[in-house]
Design a protein around this motif. Structure first.
Motif, PDB file in Angstrom:
ATOM      1  N   LEU A 110       0.840  -1.199   0.000  1.00  0.00           N
ATOM      2  CA  LEU A 110       0.000   0.000   0.000  1.00  0.00           C
ATOM      3  C   LEU A 110       0.869   1.240   0.000  1.00  0.00           C
ATOM      4  O   LEU A 110       1.887   1.306   0.698  1.00  0.00           O
ATOM      5  CB  LEU A 110      -0.917   0.003   1.238  1.00  0.00           C
ATOM      6  CG  LEU A 110      -1.923  -1.145   1.338  1.00  0.00           C
ATOM      7  CD1 LEU A 110      -2.738  -1.019   2.612  1.00  0.00           C
ATOM      8  CD2 LEU A 110      -2.832  -1.183   0.109  1.00  0.00           C
ATOM      9  N   LEU A 111       0.463   2.227  -0.773  1.00  0.00           N
ATOM     10  CA  LEU A 111       1.185   3.484  -0.886  1.00  0.00           C
ATOM     11  C   LEU A 111       0.353   4.603  -0.292  1.00  0.00           C
ATOM     12  O   LEU A 111      -0.864   4.650  -0.457  1.00  0.00           O
ATOM     13  CB  LEU A 111       1.501   3.804  -2.346  1.00  0.00           C
ATOM     14  CG  LEU A 111       2.575   2.938  -3.023  1.00  0.00           C
ATOM     15  CD1 LEU A 111       2.551   3.156  -4.528  1.00  0.00           C
ATOM     16  CD2 LEU A 111       3.947   3.263  -2.458  1.00  0.00           C
ATOM     17  N   SER A 112       1.030   5.509   0.399  1.00  0.00           N
ATOM     18  CA  SER A 112       0.352   6.696   0.912  1.00  0.00           C
ATOM     19  C   SER A 112       0.142   7.683  -0.223  1.00  0.00           C
ATOM     20  O   SER A 112       0.983   7.825  -1.124  1.00  0.00           O
ATOM     21  CB  SER A 112       1.185   7.344   2.019  1.00  0.00           C
ATOM     22  OG  SER A 112       2.446   7.752   1.519  1.00  0.00           O
ATOM     23  N   THR A 113      -0.976   8.368  -0.215  1.00  0.00           N
ATOM     24  CA  THR A 113      -1.328   9.317  -1.276  1.00  0.00           C
ATOM     25  C   THR A 113      -1.565  10.699  -0.680  1.00  0.00           C
ATOM     26  O   THR A 113      -1.964  10.844   0.483  1.00  0.00           O
ATOM     27  CB  THR A 113      -2.599   8.870  -2.013  1.00  0.00           C
ATOM     28  OG1 THR A 113      -3.661   8.699  -1.066  1.00  0.00           O
ATOM     29  CG2 THR A 113      -2.352   7.547  -2.734  1.00  0.00           C
ATOM     30  N   THR A 114      -1.305  11.705  -1.481  1.00  0.00           N
ATOM     31  CA  THR A 114      -1.539  13.078  -1.066  1.00  0.00           C
ATOM     32  C   THR A 114      -2.954  13.495  -1.447  1.00  0.00           C
ATOM     33  O   THR A 114      -3.734  12.721  -1.994  1.00  0.00           O
ATOM     34  CB  THR A 114      -0.512  14.011  -1.734  1.00  0.00           C
ATOM     35  OG1 THR A 114      -0.651  13.895  -3.157  1.00  0.00           O
ATOM     36  CG2 THR A 114       0.914  13.607  -1.348  1.00  0.00           C
ATOM     37  N   GLU A 115      -3.279  14.752  -1.168  1.00  0.00           N
ATOM     38  CA  GLU A 115      -4.610  15.265  -1.504  1.00  0.00           C
ATOM     39  C   GLU A 115      -4.823  15.338  -3.003  1.00  0.00           C
ATOM     40  O   GLU A 115      -5.953  15.242  -3.485  1.00  0.00           O
ATOM     41  CB  GLU A 115      -4.796  16.649  -0.871  1.00  0.00           C
ATOM     42  CG  GLU A 115      -4.776  16.620   0.653  1.00  0.00           C
ATOM     43  CD  GLU A 115      -4.943  18.008   1.232  1.00  0.00           C
ATOM     44  OE1 GLU A 115      -4.959  18.970   0.428  1.00  0.00           O
ATOM     45  OE2 GLU A 115      -5.054  18.130   2.467  1.00  0.00           O
ATOM     46  N   THR A 116      -3.742  15.513  -3.767  1.00  0.00           N
ATOM     47  CA  THR A 116      -3.845  15.573  -5.223  1.00  0.00           C
ATOM     48  C   THR A 116      -3.866  14.192  -5.861  1.00  0.00           C
ATOM     49  O   THR A 116      -3.964  14.071  -7.089  1.00  0.00           O
ATOM     50  CB  THR A 116      -2.674  16.373  -5.799  1.00  0.00           C
ATOM     51  OG1 THR A 116      -1.435  15.752  -5.395  1.00  0.00           O
ATOM     52  CG2 THR A 116      -2.714  17.809  -5.289  1.00  0.00           C
ATOM     53  N   GLY A 117      -3.731  13.143  -5.055  1.00  0.00           N
ATOM     54  CA  GLY A 117      -3.772  11.782  -5.583  1.00  0.00           C
ATOM     55  C   GLY A 117      -2.426  11.220  -5.971  1.00  0.00           C
ATOM     56  O   GLY A 117      -2.351  10.124  -6.529  1.00  0.00           O
ATOM     57  N   GLN A 118      -1.328  11.916  -5.695  1.00  0.00           N
ATOM     58  CA  GLN A 118       0.005  11.438  -6.032  1.00  0.00           C
ATOM     59  C   GLN A 118       0.494  10.457  -4.961  1.00  0.00           C
ATOM     60  O   GLN A 118       0.359  10.711  -3.764  1.00  0.00           O
ATOM     61  CB  GLN A 118       0.982  12.602  -6.152  1.00  0.00           C
ATOM     62  CG  GLN A 118       0.659  13.556  -7.291  1.00  0.00           C
ATOM     63  CD  GLN A 118       1.644  14.699  -7.363  1.00  0.00           C
ATOM     64  OE1 GLN A 118       2.492  14.858  -6.491  1.00  0.00           O
ATOM     65  NE2 GLN A 118       1.535  15.498  -8.414  1.00  0.00           N
ATOM     66  N   GLN A 119       1.083   9.331  -5.410  1.00  0.00           N
ATOM     67  CA  GLN A 119       1.602   8.326  -4.491  1.00  0.00           C
ATOM     68  C   GLN A 119       2.983   8.748  -4.001  1.00  0.00           C
ATOM     69  O   GLN A 119       3.826   9.177  -4.779  1.00  0.00           O
ATOM     70  CB  GLN A 119       1.675   6.962  -5.179  1.00  0.00           C
ATOM     71  CG  GLN A 119       0.317   6.416  -5.590  1.00  0.00           C
ATOM     72  CD  GLN A 119       0.439   5.095  -6.316  1.00  0.00           C
ATOM     73  OE1 GLN A 119       1.515   4.723  -6.763  1.00  0.00           O
ATOM     74  NE2 GLN A 119      -0.664   4.383  -6.444  1.00  0.00           N
ATOM     75  N   GLN A 120       3.203   8.580  -2.695  1.00  0.00           N
ATOM     76  CA  GLN A 120       4.453   9.040  -2.110  1.00  0.00           C
ATOM     77  C   GLN A 120       5.365   7.881  -1.709  1.00  0.00           C
ATOM     78  O   GLN A 120       6.367   7.627  -2.351  1.00  0.00           O
ATOM     79  CB  GLN A 120       4.170   9.926  -0.889  1.00  0.00           C
ATOM     80  CG  GLN A 120       3.547  11.265  -1.253  1.00  0.00           C
ATOM     81  CD  GLN A 120       3.328  12.129  -0.032  1.00  0.00           C
ATOM     82  OE1 GLN A 120       2.984  11.636   1.036  1.00  0.00           O
ATOM     83  NE2 GLN A 120       3.503  13.415  -0.187  1.00  0.00           N
ATOM     84  N   GLN A 121       5.030   7.148  -0.668  1.00  0.00           N
ATOM     85  CA  GLN A 121       5.880   6.078  -0.174  1.00  0.00           C
ATOM     86  C   GLN A 121       5.021   4.957   0.399  1.00  0.00           C
ATOM     87  O   GLN A 121       3.820   5.115   0.605  1.00  0.00           O
ATOM     88  CB  GLN A 121       6.819   6.607   0.920  1.00  0.00           C
ATOM     89  CG  GLN A 121       6.108   7.145   2.141  1.00  0.00           C
ATOM     90  CD  GLN A 121       7.063   7.666   3.189  1.00  0.00           C
ATOM     91  OE1 GLN A 121       8.272   7.615   2.998  1.00  0.00           O
ATOM     92  NE2 GLN A 121       6.535   8.151   4.284  1.00  0.00           N
ATOM     93  N   TYR A 122       5.681   3.810   0.638  1.00  0.00           N
ATOM     94  CA  TYR A 122       4.969   2.656   1.167  1.00  0.00           C
ATOM     95  C   TYR A 122       4.561   2.896   2.614  1.00  0.00           C
ATOM     96  O   TYR A 122       5.301   3.503   3.400  1.00  0.00           O
ATOM     97  CB  TYR A 122       5.841   1.413   1.080  1.00  0.00           C
ATOM     98  CG  TYR A 122       6.059   0.913  -0.329  1.00  0.00           C
ATOM     99  CD1 TYR A 122       4.996   0.451  -1.094  1.00  0.00           C
ATOM    100  CD2 TYR A 122       7.330   0.905  -0.903  1.00  0.00           C
ATOM    101  CE1 TYR A 122       5.188  -0.009  -2.392  1.00  0.00           C
ATOM    102  CE2 TYR A 122       7.527   0.441  -2.196  1.00  0.00           C
ATOM    103  CZ  TYR A 122       6.452  -0.010  -2.928  1.00  0.00           C
ATOM    104  OH  TYR A 122       6.640  -0.462  -4.209  1.00  0.00           O
ATOM    105  N   LEU A 123       3.389   2.386   2.961  1.00  0.00           N
ATOM    106  CA  LEU A 123       2.900   2.510   4.331  1.00  0.00           C
ATOM    107  C   LEU A 123       3.632   1.530   5.247  1.00  0.00           C
ATOM    108  O   LEU A 123       4.088   0.468   4.805  1.00  0.00           O
ATOM    109  CB  LEU A 123       1.395   2.242   4.373  1.00  0.00           C
ATOM    110  CG  LEU A 123       0.512   3.276   3.666  1.00  0.00           C
ATOM    111  CD1 LEU A 123      -0.938   2.831   3.674  1.00  0.00           C
ATOM    112  CD2 LEU A 123       0.660   4.648   4.317  1.00  0.00           C
ATOM    113  N   PRO A 124       3.762   1.844   6.537  1.00  0.00           N
ATOM    114  CA  PRO A 124       4.485   0.956   7.462  1.00  0.00           C
ATOM    115  C   PRO A 124       3.691  -0.305   7.777  1.00  0.00           C
ATOM    116  O   PRO A 124       2.528  -0.463   7.387  1.00  0.00           O
ATOM    117  CB  PRO A 124       4.678   1.836   8.702  1.00  0.00           C
ATOM    118  CG  PRO A 124       3.555   2.811   8.655  1.00  0.00           C
ATOM    119  CD  PRO A 124       3.317   3.092   7.193  1.00  0.00           C
ATOM    120  N   ALA A 125       4.334  -1.190   8.519  1.00  0.00           N
ATOM    121  CA  ALA A 125       3.738  -2.493   8.817  1.00  0.00           C
ATOM    122  C   ALA A 125       2.516  -2.394   9.716  1.00  0.00           C
ATOM    123  O   ALA A 125       1.645  -3.265   9.681  1.00  0.00           O
ATOM    124  CB  ALA A 125       4.783  -3.399   9.466  1.00  0.00           C
TER     125      ALA A 125
END
Length: 293
Positions: A110-125
């Motif tokens: 799973l990737l964290s997303t910003t308000e604009t919908g851009q993917q940033q980095q993987y979510l932690p465990a």
């Protein structure tokens, strides 16, 4: 009254005044000092074009090495905090997933997303069950050493040097395991992955080894030859777990391949699948058989 020192005193007084005037003159008008030869050589060395070129090469090498460390190791404190963000429910579900991976359907990170919908980095465990962590590998590593020593003590074979011998042997196997996988990724020209991900997945096998140790020493007389069926079953389950989990490193999906610049051909994909099978089944199986004996 006659002063025998009068004449000499009158002659020395003007001479001392003359010396004081000369000292004042030197203080008010200092003479320029010549630069020593050692300092001149130092200035010439710093202004040498060869020295400037060597300094530029050293600075460039330092920047490249720093970039490599950041790509592979990242920020040490930041990554350590990321890989230890676990919860009790995550640990329980992850252990069950390692031992029985059949019911799990979605293996994507799973990737964290910003308000604009851009993917940033993987979510932690703590949020993503598929994320690697270092808590379970570390705890299972220590538990394996203590458990193996305890079973040796029950048989009467315990001695203080056993901890050092077993810890060094287990650490050597872990380093060899990580080294093999890292070399494989380099030869296959896979996208650079953090070393902590590799250490994490290489350490999950200790969960299966701990289960096999308990079955062997606690229920070995009851299970008999059926014990080897559990060995094969746990090796297969761990292999399935690793092959499904390591796909994001060796075989990235189409949605992430463009961002990773890892477009591969069908031949390269076949070779990577073969390497993934050899590492997950054969190498991990041999290590489990040896360390659970």
């Amino acid at each position: 009254m006659y002063n025998p020192y009068g004449t000499e005193f009158n002659q020395q007084q003007p001479q001392s005044q003359q010396q004081q005037q000369q000292q004042l003159h030197h203080l008010q008008h200092p003479q320029p000092h010549s630069i020593p030869n050692q300092q001149q050589n130092q200035f010439n060395f710093l202004n040498d074009p060869a020295t400037a070129l060597a300094s530029q090469f050293a600075r460039s090498g330092f920047q490249q090495s720093n970039q490599y460390l950041q790509e592979n190791f990242g920020s040490f404190s930041g990554d350590i905090k990321y890989y230890f963000q676990v919860s009790n429910s995550y640990v329980f579900k992850k252990v069950l997933l390692i031992l029985m991976p059949y019911r799990h359907k979605d293996w994507n990170r799973l990737l964290s997303t910003t308000e604009t919908g851009q993917q940033q980095q993987y979510l932690p465990a703590s949020i993503d069950l598929n994320a690697p962590d270092l808590y379970i590998p570390l705890m299972s590593f220590v538990t394996y050493i203590l458990l193996w020593a305890a079973f040796q003590g029950l048989k009467g074979d315990f001695h203080p040097q056993l901890f050092g011998y077993l810890a060094s042997q287990t650490l050597a196997f872990s380093i060899l395991d990580v080294f093999i996988f890292k070399i494989g990724l380099y030869l296959l020209n896979c996208s650079q992955s953090k070393i902590y991900d590799i250490i994490s997945f290489a350490g999950y096998k200790y969960v299966s080894i701990i289960v096999l140790l308990c079955l062997k020493h606690l229920f070995g007389s009851i299970l008999g030859k059926f014990y080897y069926l559990f060995v094969i079953l746990l090796i297969i389950n761990l292999s399935i777990f690793l092959m499904r989990s390591l796909r994001f490193i060796i075989l990235p999906s189409n949605s992430t391949s463009s961002s990773m610049n890892d477009n591969i051909t069908s031949k390269q994909r076949k070779i990577r699948i073969q390497f993934l099978f050899i590492y997950s089944v054969i190498i991990q199986g041999l290590i489990i058989l040896y360390m659970s004996k």
